[in-house]
Design a protein around this motif. Structure first.
Motif, PDB file in Angstrom:
ATOM      1  N   GLU A 258       0.827  -1.216   0.000  1.00 29.53           N
ATOM      2  CA  GLU A 258       0.000   0.000   0.000  1.00 29.53           C
ATOM      3  C   GLU A 258       0.856   1.259   0.000  1.00 29.53           C
ATOM      4  O   GLU A 258       0.433   2.305  -0.497  1.00 29.53           O
ATOM      5  CB  GLU A 258      -0.921  -0.010   1.220  1.00 29.53           C
ATOM      6  CG  GLU A 258      -2.004  -1.079   1.161  1.00 29.53           C
ATOM      7  CD  GLU A 258      -2.963  -0.963   2.334  1.00 29.53           C
ATOM      8  OE1 GLU A 258      -2.840   0.028   3.101  1.00 29.53           O
ATOM      9  OE2 GLU A 258      -3.807  -1.850   2.500  1.00 29.53           O
ATOM     10  N   THR A 259       2.076   1.166   0.512  1.00 32.99           N
ATOM     11  CA  THR A 259       2.941   2.349   0.563  1.00 32.99           C
ATOM     12  C   THR A 259       3.283   2.875  -0.820  1.00 32.99           C
ATOM     13  O   THR A 259       3.672   4.035  -0.969  1.00 32.99           O
ATOM     14  CB  THR A 259       4.245   2.011   1.304  1.00 32.99           C
ATOM     15  OG1 THR A 259       4.848   0.870   0.689  1.00 32.99           O
ATOM     16  CG2 THR A 259       3.971   1.710   2.776  1.00 32.99           C
ATOM     17  N   CYS A 260       3.171   2.023  -1.846  1.00 36.87           N
ATOM     18  CA  CYS A 260       3.504   2.463  -3.206  1.00 36.87           C
ATOM     19  C   CYS A 260       2.418   3.352  -3.799  1.00 36.87           C
ATOM     20  O   CYS A 260       2.644   3.996  -4.828  1.00 36.87           O
ATOM     21  CB  CYS A 260       3.717   1.255  -4.116  1.00 36.87           C
ATOM     22  SG  CYS A 260       5.260   0.380  -3.794  1.00 36.87           S
ATOM     23  N   GLY A 261       1.250   3.383  -3.175  1.00 38.63           N
ATOM     24  CA  GLY A 261       0.168   4.201  -3.720  1.00 38.63           C
ATOM     25  C   GLY A 261      -0.166   3.839  -5.154  1.00 38.63           C
ATOM     26  O   GLY A 261      -0.457   4.715  -5.975  1.00 38.63           O
ATOM     27  N   ALA A 262      -0.107   2.558  -5.461  1.00 40.70           N
ATOM     28  CA  ALA A 262      -0.312   2.117  -6.847  1.00 40.70           C
ATOM     29  C   ALA A 262      -1.770   2.254  -7.247  1.00 40.70           C
ATOM     30  O   ALA A 262      -2.668   1.822  -6.519  1.00 40.70           O
ATOM     31  CB  ALA A 262       0.146   0.671  -7.012  1.00 40.70           C
ATOM     32  N   ARG A 263      -1.998   2.859  -8.421  1.00 38.95           N
ATOM     33  CA  ARG A 263      -3.347   2.996  -8.964  1.00 38.95           C
ATOM     34  C   ARG A 263      -3.336   2.583 -10.423  1.00 38.95           C
ATOM     35  O   ARG A 263      -2.326   2.732 -11.113  1.00 38.95           O
ATOM     36  CB  ARG A 263      -3.841   4.440  -8.842  1.00 38.95           C
ATOM     37  CG  ARG A 263      -3.851   4.945  -7.404  1.00 38.95           C
ATOM     38  CD  ARG A 263      -4.523   6.285  -7.283  1.00 38.95           C
ATOM     39  NE  ARG A 263      -4.475   6.774  -5.912  1.00 38.95           N
ATOM     40  CZ  ARG A 263      -5.112   7.857  -5.483  1.00 38.95           C
ATOM     41  NH1 ARG A 263      -5.831   8.573  -6.335  1.00 38.95           N
ATOM     42  NH2 ARG A 263      -5.023   8.235  -4.226  1.00 38.95           N
ATOM     43  N   VAL A 264      -4.477   2.084 -10.860  1.00 38.00           N
ATOM     44  CA  VAL A 264      -4.658   1.721 -12.266  1.00 38.00           C
ATOM     45  C   VAL A 264      -5.618   2.710 -12.888  1.00 38.00           C
ATOM     46  O   VAL A 264      -6.676   3.004 -12.325  1.00 38.00           O
ATOM     47  CB  VAL A 264      -5.200   0.281 -12.409  1.00 38.00           C
ATOM     48  CG1 VAL A 264      -5.376  -0.082 -13.884  1.00 38.00           C
ATOM     49  CG2 VAL A 264      -4.258  -0.712 -11.728  1.00 38.00           C
ATOM     50  N   ALA A 265      -5.240   3.268 -14.037  1.00 37.52           N
ATOM     51  CA  ALA A 265      -6.107   4.227 -14.723  1.00 37.52           C
ATOM     52  C   ALA A 265      -7.467   3.594 -15.006  1.00 37.52           C
ATOM     53  O   ALA A 265      -7.554   2.404 -15.321  1.00 37.52           O
ATOM     54  CB  ALA A 265      -5.452   4.682 -16.031  1.00 37.52           C
ATOM     55  N   PRO A 266      -8.536   4.363 -14.897  1.00 34.45           N
ATOM     56  CA  PRO A 266      -9.876   3.793 -15.110  1.00 34.45           C
ATOM     57  C   PRO A 266     -10.067   3.286 -16.533  1.00 34.45           C
ATOM     58  O   PRO A 266      -9.412   3.736 -17.470  1.00 34.45           O
ATOM     59  CB  PRO A 266     -10.815   4.975 -14.804  1.00 34.45           C
ATOM     60  CG  PRO A 266      -9.967   6.193 -14.927  1.00 34.45           C
ATOM     61  CD  PRO A 266      -8.587   5.787 -14.549  1.00 34.45           C
TER      62      PRO A 266
END
Length: 925
Positions: A258-266
């Motif tokens: 979770e520390t990486c703040g990883a997100r996937v574009a919608p």
């Protein structure tokens, strides 16, 4: 006359880079000629029309494509990396309506030549071209085009190496440089920490699968160094797993802390928005070519992952060649170093980007302005119309036969209709009235036989199978006679118009070869350009090698050994004949050999090296499938006075020729469905799979069997036949376990041996169990886990691959054995051999995703989810010593000897049909 352009490329397939290319191309044409009209050849015409406001047609509408070429004043093929043979090259794809590949993208160029229209290869990405036939095809198509522009120096050099004169290849650039890609801030992604690392990855299983784990470790380390955040942007979204970036992006995001703040574009973003998100990042890690194009245009530092030669070629153009890493030997520490190094470098020189944009603009202007003076005059109308008309007829015939051979069309009446349709097509195409009359006579004879044995259901099934096989043989004959003879006449005319020694003669002399192939499909060929150890399977080759003679000579000596044998078994398997593998094919081969049969074991190999001719002590002769397929008739040339059997364990389309030759020799043929290969193809594990061929295989063989009730139902739905049920079994060779020492005082030891690939091994449920029960010890034996096995909690132990003969020793300390498979179609139809082997070792067994072996429901516990999995293991552990006798008794009753007895029962019911088969195929002893 105003410009009317037909544009063909990888459009409408959901790839952001190609959609931006099309947008830039259409805008560029309108900028040069405001009155220009266009028509796009698209994988999804409706989506293409909506996105670009241009008329679009589908690849499969051959008639519409011909009309579009007639309407056009210029045919444009490109841009993008269209000219490569990662997935093989099928010459019969020309003028067939089948999209993709060299033949698919070459069809508009051939049609333009036939109809006297100029064509251009624009912004062409070329390579890899692994096979000589692929190189010849691309060279000849480039010669037919009036103008050719390569998007980079490597592509230009490869075209020249293929034989295209250097003065015919203009050095352009990727057409996406015509589209100014700006940072996008219109998509809200919520709060995020700077710096932002934009990541574009694509599924790629032609290299070592370890690269994905290395990328994950690198992203985690980069975040620890910079305290930034990771944004994963899928540039292609598809229902086909091997083309779907989103599934991969979501898997990587889940694996990161979770520390990486990883997100996937919608999902659902337009192409420009997806590329704009990458352009708005602080640094980009790009595997997709156009992710790097977007970063370079926006002045964003970037690092490339080279899965294809085009990636380092682009970075070299931008003077950033040292910021590219190969997937083959990727290491997380080196990748982090490059990412940190990239942020310290100045952005790409704007003059470099402008130079690339200018090259792309010049190539587009030259293509439109080119008068087409080098284009060859069209052939006479008579020959032209004949070629086009027969191409339509052959395509229509192929589609009609495919429809008639579908599961719902397996009745006798439908088979008679299919044969009549074939006979009529032969008459109209070849004018061979005598052959048609003979075919009608054979059909009449079959009808009489059918009525005579109407009461015998088994015989009726045999006849229907024979007719389906005949339909496929006739189709192969049509594709390899009618079309070839017709096109031969066409090229004869070309030879007269291009005398020996002329430039035209050199160009066209090789084009004829494009249309002389076989009906057999091409194998998946992972490229060899990535390194000398890169995986590449060569069984799709059609050119013999010097080593083939040694193999075939040894095989002939083996099959013609005067020593009397019970018969000859030819077994086509996806694995080697190795005791350490313990696969179904290995045990079948051993049992038939024990019964006195000669066994020819065709196996899959990954290169031309490895293995030497010779029979095992068990009278089993191993031969690589690529050798067997190069000369099928010779490989099956053994004495016919003995019974013979062809057993196929996986539905590779190249086995069409083997099946046809076996049927013609009167062999009994069997398709043994051991897995749901369609489901494995969706997971990217069987990219060679073609459902149409599996349907045909299921109808053209004498017998079809399945390892599980689920697969038996699938076989009936897919092939229209009832499959015999022959489950797997327990076999010898696991070694001897030490004497038991009694139950443990505390804690539970859980174990698994086998493949650990994430495609079906449920790592999540295993790791959750380890987390909830830290006092347990979980031991994993096998291979294929890659990055997972390098990051395990303290109570999960990866022991690597253990010899089969040592498994009993390693498992002696286990309390419970597990088979934790992901729920889904691939596991749902499986009947894991390891389940029988666990029971033969006396171990309690807990499974997820698969059913217990047939008849072992009371001995095996099935769980769903982590909670049930933990509870089932705890319950099973209490029976470690009390249930041993029942488990051993079950294993003793399910042996390979009994399975082969069942198999022979099915085969004996079909042997009576061999004489009818020989008559049908005009085979004689």
């Amino acid at each position: 006359m105003s410009l009317r352009a037909l544009i063909a490329g990888y459009y409408g397939a959901g790839n952001a880079g190609d959609e931006v290319i099309l947008e830039a191309l259409v805008a560029g044409l309108r900028r040069m000629e405001p009155a220009a009209e266009g028509c796009i050849l698209s994988f999804d015409p409706e989506a293409t029309h909506g996105a670009h406001n241009v008329e679009a047609i589908g690849w499969d509408d051959l008639q519409a494509l011909q009309e579009a070429v007639r309407w056009s004043t210029l045919v444009i093929v490109g841009g993008g990396g269209l000219w490569q043979d990662y997935w093989g090259f099928d010459p019969l794809g020309f003028l067939s309506g089948r999209p993709g590949g060299i033949a698919g993208y070459g069809t508009p160029i051939l049609l333009a030549h036939l109809l006297g229209k100029p064509s251009v290869m624009l912004g062409a990405g070329v390579g890899p071209l692994i096979e000589a036939a692929s190189r010849d095809a691309v060279r000849d198509l480039a010669q037919l085009a009036a103008f050719v522009s390569a998007r980079d120096g490597a592509s230009r050099n490869l075209l020249i190496e293929c034989g295209v004169p250097p003065d015919r290849v203009h050095l352009g650039a990727d057409l996406a440089f015509l589209a100014v890609l700006l940072p996008s801030h219109s998509v809200s992604l919520g709060p995020r920490r700077n710096p932002v690392l934009g990541v574009s990855l694509r599924p790629w299983n032609l290299a070592s699968t370890a690269w994905e784990g290395e990328v994950i470790r690198a992203l985690e380390s980069w975040q620890a160094h910079t305290e930034g955040s990771v944004l994963l942007v899928p540039l292609q979204e598809s229902s086909i797993p091997v083309e779907d970036d989103r599934t991969l992006a979501e898997r990587v995001a889940r694996a990161l802390p979770e520390t990486c703040g990883a997100r996937v574009a919608p999902a659902g973003l337009a192409a420009r928005e997806r590329l704009g998100l990458l352009a708005s990042a602080d640094i980009v890690l790009g595997m997709r070519y156009h992710a790097l194009v977007a970063a370079l245009q926006a002045g964003v530092p970037c690092v490339g992952l080279a899965y294809d030669p085009k990636v380092p070629s682009l970075m070299d153009e931008a003077s950033a060649g040292n910021l590219v890493l190969s997937l083959e030997d990727l290491e997380a520490s080196v990748l982090v170093e490059r990412l940190l190094q990239a942020t310290k470098r100045p952005p790409a020189d704007r003059t470099t980007i402008e130079r690339l944009r200018t090259r792309a603009e010049e190539s587009l202007r030259a293509a439109v302005a080119h008068p087409g003076a080098d284009a060859v005059a069209p052939p006479p109308a008579l020959l032209r119309d004949l070629v086009l008309g027969q191409a339509r007829s052959l395509t229509a015939l192929e589609r009609a036969l495919q429809a008639r051979l579908a599961p719902h069309a397996h009745s006798g009446r439908r088979d008679e209709d299919a044969l009549e349709h074939i006979a009529a097509a032969e008459v109209s195409l070849l004018r061979q009235k005598e052959r048609a009359a003979a075919a009608e006579g054979r059909l009449a004879g079959l009808e009489v036989q059918s009525r005579a044995v109407a009461a015998d259901l088994q015989a009726q099934i045999e006849i229907e199978r024979g007719r389906s096989a005949e339909a496929h043989r006739q189709l192969a004959a049509l594709r390899s006679t009618a079309g070839v003879r017709l096109l031969d006449r066409y090229w004869q005319w070309l030879r007269r118009s291009a005398p020996e020694g002329s430039t035209r003669r050199r160009v066209y002399s090789r084009v004829r070869g494009l249309f002389r192939g076989t009906v057999a499909g091409e194998l998946w060929r992972p490229g060899s350009h990535r390194g000398k150890n890169a995986a590449r399977w060569t069984a799709g080759r059609t050119t013999p090698t010097p080593a083939d003679e040694e193999w075939l000579t040894a095989l002939s000596a083996f099959t013609r050994d005067p020593q009397e044998r019970a018969g000859t078994l030819v077994l086509l398997a996806p694995t080697r004949y190795e005791a350490n593998e313990g696969q179904r094919s290995y045990h079948f081969a051993n049992e038939f050999a024990r019964l006195g049969w000669r066994v020819v074991f065709g196996y899959w190999r990954w290169g031309l090296d490895g293995g030497h001719p010779g029979a095992s002590p068990q009278r089993v002769f191993e031969i690589p499938l690529d050798v067997l397929l190069v000369d099928v008739d010779r490989a099956l040339d053994f004495p016919r006075q003995e019974p013979s059997l062809l057993l196929i364990e996986f539905p590779y389309p190249g086995f069409f020729r083997v099946l046809a030759a076996a049927n013609a020799r009167g062999m009994v043929t069997l398709y043994d469905m051991v897995d749901d290969w369609k489901a494995f193809a969706h997971l990217g594990q069987a990219p060679w799979y073609d459902e149409r061929f599996e349907r045909s295989l299921g109808t053209a063989t004498d017998v079809i069997t399945a390892v599980s009730p689920t697969l038996a139902r699938i076989a009936e739905d897919r092939c229209g036949r009832i499959a015999g049920l022959i489950p797997n079994a327990s076999g010898p060779g696991l070694g001897e376990a030490p004497l038991p020492v009694g139950p443990k005082k505390s804690g539970i030891t859980v174990g698994y041996f086998g493949h650990l690939t994430e495609a079906w091994f449920d790592w999540d449920v295993v790791l959750q169990a380890a987390s909830r029960r830290p006092d347990w010890q979980i031991e994993l034996i096998g291979y294929g886990g890659d990055w997972r096995t390098a990051r395990l909690p303290p109570n999960v132990h990866y022991l690597g691959k253990v010899p089969r003969v040592s498994l009993a020793t390693f498992t002696a300390g286990w309390d419970v054995a597990i088979i934790p498979f992901r729920a889904g179609d691939a596991a749902g139809g499986a009947d894991p051999i390891k389940a029988y082997e666990y029971l033969s070792l006396g171990l309690p067994l807990v499974v997820t995703g698969v059913e217990p072996p047939l008849g072992a429901g009371g001995l095996v516990r099935k769980a769903r989810g982590a909670d049930e999995f933990v509870q089932a293991i705890e319950s099973a552990a209490t029976t470690r010593w009390t249930g041993v006798a029942d488990r051993l008794a079950y294993a003793a009753a399910t042996t390979w000897e009994r399975r082969v007895q069942q198999l022979r029962t099915y085969l004996e019911a079909s042997e009576s049909g061999a004489p009818l088969k020989r008559e049908l195929f005009q085979a004689t002893r």
